[in-house]
Design a protein around this motif. Structure first.
Motif, PDB file in Angstrom:
ATOM      1  N   LEU A 122       9.608   4.097   3.089  1.00  0.00           N
ATOM      2  CA  LEU A 122       8.253   3.558   3.060  1.00  0.00           C
ATOM      3  C   LEU A 122       8.146   2.253   3.830  1.00  0.00           C
ATOM      4  O   LEU A 122       7.093   1.929   4.381  1.00  0.00           O
ATOM      5  CB  LEU A 122       7.813   3.336   1.605  1.00  0.00           C
ATOM      6  CG  LEU A 122       7.607   4.627   0.817  1.00  0.00           C
ATOM      7  CD1 LEU A 122       7.525   4.315  -0.668  1.00  0.00           C
ATOM      8  CD2 LEU A 122       6.349   5.326   1.279  1.00  0.00           C
ATOM      9  N   GLY A 136       0.918   3.620  -3.126  1.00  0.00           N
ATOM     10  CA  GLY A 136       0.374   4.959  -2.945  1.00  0.00           C
ATOM     11  C   GLY A 136       1.404   6.014  -3.266  1.00  0.00           C
ATOM     12  O   GLY A 136       1.108   6.994  -3.960  1.00  0.00           O
ATOM     13  N   TYR A 137       2.612   5.807  -2.790  1.00  0.00           N
ATOM     14  CA  TYR A 137       3.679   6.770  -3.074  1.00  0.00           C
ATOM     15  C   TYR A 137       3.901   6.884  -4.574  1.00  0.00           C
ATOM     16  O   TYR A 137       3.999   7.969  -5.135  1.00  0.00           O
ATOM     17  CB  TYR A 137       4.961   6.317  -2.379  1.00  0.00           C
ATOM     18  CG  TYR A 137       6.096   7.314  -2.440  1.00  0.00           C
ATOM     19  CD1 TYR A 137       6.263   8.260  -1.432  1.00  0.00           C
ATOM     20  CD2 TYR A 137       7.013   7.299  -3.483  1.00  0.00           C
ATOM     21  CE1 TYR A 137       7.311   9.166  -1.467  1.00  0.00           C
ATOM     22  CE2 TYR A 137       8.062   8.203  -3.537  1.00  0.00           C
ATOM     23  CZ  TYR A 137       8.213   9.127  -2.520  1.00  0.00           C
ATOM     24  OH  TYR A 137       9.241  10.024  -2.563  1.00  0.00           O
ATOM     25  N   HIS A 159      -3.580   6.180   0.724  1.00  0.00           N
ATOM     26  CA  HIS A 159      -3.973   6.254  -0.675  1.00  0.00           C
ATOM     27  C   HIS A 159      -3.731   4.921  -1.385  1.00  0.00           C
ATOM     28  O   HIS A 159      -4.586   4.427  -2.121  1.00  0.00           O
ATOM     29  CB  HIS A 159      -3.186   7.370  -1.359  1.00  0.00           C
ATOM     30  CG  HIS A 159      -3.420   7.488  -2.826  1.00  0.00           C
ATOM     31  ND1 HIS A 159      -4.660   7.720  -3.377  1.00  0.00           N
ATOM     32  CD2 HIS A 159      -2.571   7.389  -3.886  1.00  0.00           C
ATOM     33  CE1 HIS A 159      -4.552   7.782  -4.698  1.00  0.00           C
ATOM     34  NE2 HIS A 159      -3.301   7.574  -5.024  1.00  0.00           N
ATOM     35  N   LEU A 176       4.195  10.304   3.719  1.00  0.00           N
ATOM     36  CA  LEU A 176       4.253   8.857   3.960  1.00  0.00           C
ATOM     37  C   LEU A 176       2.877   8.323   4.345  1.00  0.00           C
ATOM     38  O   LEU A 176       2.406   7.315   3.802  1.00  0.00           O
ATOM     39  CB  LEU A 176       5.263   8.548   5.070  1.00  0.00           C
ATOM     40  CG  LEU A 176       6.734   8.773   4.723  1.00  0.00           C
ATOM     41  CD1 LEU A 176       7.611   8.458   5.924  1.00  0.00           C
ATOM     42  CD2 LEU A 176       7.144   7.922   3.531  1.00  0.00           C
ATOM     43  N   ILE A 196       6.764   1.208   7.477  1.00  0.00           N
ATOM     44  CA  ILE A 196       5.408   0.839   7.858  1.00  0.00           C
ATOM     45  C   ILE A 196       5.371  -0.535   8.522  1.00  0.00           C
ATOM     46  O   ILE A 196       4.464  -0.861   9.276  1.00  0.00           O
ATOM     47  CB  ILE A 196       4.472   0.873   6.636  1.00  0.00           C
ATOM     48  CG1 ILE A 196       3.014   0.951   7.083  1.00  0.00           C
ATOM     49  CG2 ILE A 196       4.684  -0.335   5.752  1.00  0.00           C
ATOM     50  CD1 ILE A 196       2.044   1.232   5.985  1.00  0.00           C
ATOM     51  N   PRO A 228      10.217  12.436   1.161  1.00  0.00           N
ATOM     52  CA  PRO A 228      10.814  11.285   1.832  1.00  0.00           C
ATOM     53  C   PRO A 228      11.317  10.306   0.770  1.00  0.00           C
ATOM     54  O   PRO A 228      10.611  10.028  -0.190  1.00  0.00           O
ATOM     55  CB  PRO A 228       9.639  10.694   2.611  1.00  0.00           C
ATOM     56  CG  PRO A 228       8.433  11.197   1.938  1.00  0.00           C
ATOM     57  CD  PRO A 228       8.779  12.517   1.339  1.00  0.00           C
ATOM     58  N   TRP A 279      -0.045   9.640   3.828  1.00  0.00           N
ATOM     59  CA  TRP A 279      -0.970   9.754   2.709  1.00  0.00           C
ATOM     60  C   TRP A 279      -0.704   8.648   1.683  1.00  0.00           C
ATOM     61  O   TRP A 279      -1.630   8.038   1.140  1.00  0.00           O
ATOM     62  CB  TRP A 279      -0.832  11.136   2.079  1.00  0.00           C
ATOM     63  CG  TRP A 279      -1.949  11.481   1.154  1.00  0.00           C
ATOM     64  CD1 TRP A 279      -3.187  10.916   1.150  1.00  0.00           C
ATOM     65  CD2 TRP A 279      -1.947  12.445   0.120  1.00  0.00           C
ATOM     66  NE1 TRP A 279      -3.961  11.485   0.170  1.00  0.00           N
ATOM     67  CE2 TRP A 279      -3.228  12.424  -0.477  1.00  0.00           C
ATOM     68  CE3 TRP A 279      -1.002  13.346  -0.373  1.00  0.00           C
ATOM     69  CZ2 TRP A 279      -3.576  13.270  -1.535  1.00  0.00           C
ATOM     70  CZ3 TRP A 279      -1.356  14.183  -1.416  1.00  0.00           C
ATOM     71  CH2 TRP A 279      -2.617  14.144  -1.987  1.00  0.00           C
ATOM     72  N   SER A 280       0.571   8.378   1.432  1.00  0.00           N
ATOM     73  CA  SER A 280       0.905   7.303   0.502  1.00  0.00           C
ATOM     74  C   SER A 280       0.279   5.997   0.949  1.00  0.00           C
ATOM     75  O   SER A 280      -0.350   5.275   0.164  1.00  0.00           O
ATOM     76  CB  SER A 280       2.425   7.130   0.400  1.00  0.00           C
ATOM     77  OG  SER A 280       3.024   8.251  -0.205  1.00  0.00           O
ATOM     78  N   ALA A 281       0.462   5.690   2.219  1.00  0.00           N
ATOM     79  CA  ALA A 281      -0.037   4.414   2.729  1.00  0.00           C
ATOM     80  C   ALA A 281      -1.550   4.323   2.594  1.00  0.00           C
ATOM     81  O   ALA A 281      -2.099   3.341   2.085  1.00  0.00           O
ATOM     82  CB  ALA A 281       0.379   4.237   4.192  1.00  0.00           C
ATOM     83  N   SER A 296       0.830  -1.198   0.000  1.00  0.00           N
ATOM     84  CA  SER A 296       0.000   0.000   0.000  1.00  0.00           C
ATOM     85  C   SER A 296       0.863   1.246   0.000  1.00  0.00           C
ATOM     86  O   SER A 296       0.646   2.185  -0.786  1.00  0.00           O
ATOM     87  CB  SER A 296      -0.904   0.019   1.229  1.00  0.00           C
ATOM     88  OG  SER A 296      -1.864  -1.011   1.171  1.00  0.00           O
ATOM     89  N   ALA A 297       1.843   1.262   0.895  1.00  0.00           N
ATOM     90  CA  ALA A 297       2.682   2.453   1.022  1.00  0.00           C
ATOM     91  C   ALA A 297       3.422   2.725  -0.286  1.00  0.00           C
ATOM     92  O   ALA A 297       3.430   3.846  -0.799  1.00  0.00           O
ATOM     93  CB  ALA A 297       3.664   2.276   2.171  1.00  0.00           C
ATOM     94  N   LEU A 327       0.937   8.755  -6.228  1.00  0.00           N
ATOM     95  CA  LEU A 327       0.981  10.188  -5.985  1.00  0.00           C
ATOM     96  C   LEU A 327       2.090  10.834  -6.809  1.00  0.00           C
ATOM     97  O   LEU A 327       1.911  11.911  -7.380  1.00  0.00           O
ATOM     98  CB  LEU A 327       1.203  10.460  -4.493  1.00  0.00           C
ATOM     99  CG  LEU A 327       0.040  10.053  -3.585  1.00  0.00           C
ATOM    100  CD1 LEU A 327       0.388  10.311  -2.133  1.00  0.00           C
ATOM    101  CD2 LEU A 327      -1.234  10.801  -3.960  1.00  0.00           C
TER     102      LEU A 327
END
Lengths: 192, 192
Positions: A185, A161-162, B160, B154, A188, A180, B156-158, A157-158, A165
Motif C-alpha cells: 500500500l 481503505g484497504y 475508498h 490497491l 502510493i 496484495p 480501490w483501497s486508496a 487513505s490507502a 474493505l
DNA sequence: ACATCAATGTGTACACTGTCCACACACCGT
DNA sequence: ACGGTGTGTGGACAGTGTACACATTGATGT
C-alpha cells in the motif's frame, strides 16, 4: 480496601468499567447492536447509572473510540526499522489492528458516531494517531513538511481503505493468495 | 387510470416509493437515524406496510444500498479518455460521488448494514461496480488479469479510503489547498 | 465524632423503534 | 358475480435512549 464480593451501592470506577465493558461487547456485537442498557447490565448497574459519567450514549461511544485511537497509535508507533521498511510495517500493523478489532475500528471511523467533532478528547486522540503516520512518512520520503503531509494523507487513505474493505468483507471474494499484501500500500508514495 | 388526488387504499408502487423515500431521507439524516417508520410516513402509509415488500428494515436498507451501487457504477463508468487519464478521472468521479452522497455511501460500505452478504442483489450490484474499476485498471496497466485484479484492489483501497476520510471529516483539519487531489490516488499503481 | 453536601446510583416514566398478529380492503381470473 | 390473493391498517409487545425525582454514599469542615 473496597470489598469486591458484596454488592456495593457505589461502583468504584464505573466510568472505566463502562468503557471496558463496551469494548468487550464490541468483540462480538456490532456498534449498531450495542445498547447503552446492555453495557450498564454488564457492569451490574442500573440503566441510568451511565448518565452520571456520560451525557449520552454517543458520549460513551466517543470515549470507546478514543481508547481505540490510543491503542491504534500504540500499535503503529511500535513499528521499527529503517524509515522505508518501517513505513511498510506500520501499514501492515495498521491493517492488522483494524482486522483484529473490526467493530471497534468501524466505530472509530464509521458513520455510527455522527458528531464526533464535538468530543474533544476523541479529536485529540485521532490527531495523535494520524501524527504517527505523518512522522513516519516524513522520515521515509525526506521532503518538505507540506509535501509529507499530503503524502501522509495518501498513505493513510490507502491503508484505511484497504482496512475498511477487508473488514466489511468486500475483499472476501478474492482468494487470500491473490490479495496484495498490505505492505504494498505504501507504493502510493513511492513515485518521486 | 388511477387518480392521484384522492387517497387510495393501495399505493400503486409502494416498493419503489419506499426506496426513493429512504434515499431522500438519507440526504439529511444519517443511516443510523433513519427509521423504517419515518420512511413509511414519508410515503404516506402505515408503519407496517413496508413489510409487504421487505422482510425487515435491513432488507429495505439493502435495496437502497443496491441502488447506490448502481448509481456509483454509472458515475464511474462515465469516465472517458485514454486509459491512464480515464483511470484518474474515474477516481475523481468516485470521490465526488461519495462526498456528494455521504450518507448513502456510508450505508453502502459502513457497518450499518451488517449482514449484507445475505442480500443477493446487493452483492451483485457491488461486484458490478467493482468490475468497472478492474476493467479500467487492466486497460491502464496492460498486465495480466491476476496482476490487474491486485492492482485494482490497491486503487480501490486508496480511493475508498480517501472518500471515507473525506466524508467523515477527518481531512477537514487540512486547508483544502493542501489536500492531494483525488487524481493522485492512482499513483498507487504507478510503479512498474 | 458528627452533620452536611455533592457525587453517584436507583426507580419510574415517556416517546419512539422494529416487528408480530389479526383484520380490512381491492383488484384478479374464473 | 364471486372468491381469493396481494396489499395496507390497527393494535400490541419488548426493547431502546433519556428525563425526572428520589436514595445512598463517602468525603469534608467543624
Amino acid at each position: 480496601m473496597p470489598r469486591r464480593s458484596t454488592k456495593r451501592y457505589h461502583h468504584g470506577d464505573l466510568r472505566k468499567a463502562l468503557v471496558e465493558g463496551a469494548l468487550r461487547l464490541l468483540e462480538t456485537r456490532s456498534p449498531a447492536e450495542l445498547s447503552l442498557r446492555s453495557v450498564a447490565r454488564l457492569a451490574g448497574v442500573s440503566p441510568n447509572a451511565p448518565y452520571r459519567h456520560f451525557e449520552s450514549k454517543d458520549a460513551l461511544l466517543a470515549a470507546v473510540a478514543e481508547e481505540g485511537f490510543r491503542r491504534l497509535a500504540t500499535v503503529t508507533a511500535a513499528a521499527k526499522g529503517p524509515p522505508r521498511k518501517r513505513l511498510a510495517q506500520m501499514g501492515a500493523a495498521y491493517v492488522r489492528f483494524a482486522t483484529e478489532n473490526p467493530r471497534l475500528y468501524g466505530l472509530m471511523f464509521g458513520p455510527v458516531l455522527s458528531g464526533w467533532e464535538r468530543y474533544e478528547g476523541l479529536v485529540a486522540a485521532g490527531d495523535a494517531s494520524f501524527a504517527v503516520v505523518v512522522e513516519a512518512v516524513a522520515a521515509a520520503t525526506n521532503t518538505d513538511p507540506k509535501r509529507a503531509s499530503r503524502d501522509a494523507i495518501l498513505a493513510w487513505s490507502a491503508v484505511h481503505g484497504y482496512a475498511m474493505l477487508a473488514i466489511d468483507g468486500h475483499l472476501g471474494s478474492c482468494p487470500a493468495k491473490e490479495l496484495p499484501p498490505p505492505e504494498e500500500l505504501v507504493r502510493i508514495i513511492d513515485t518521486r
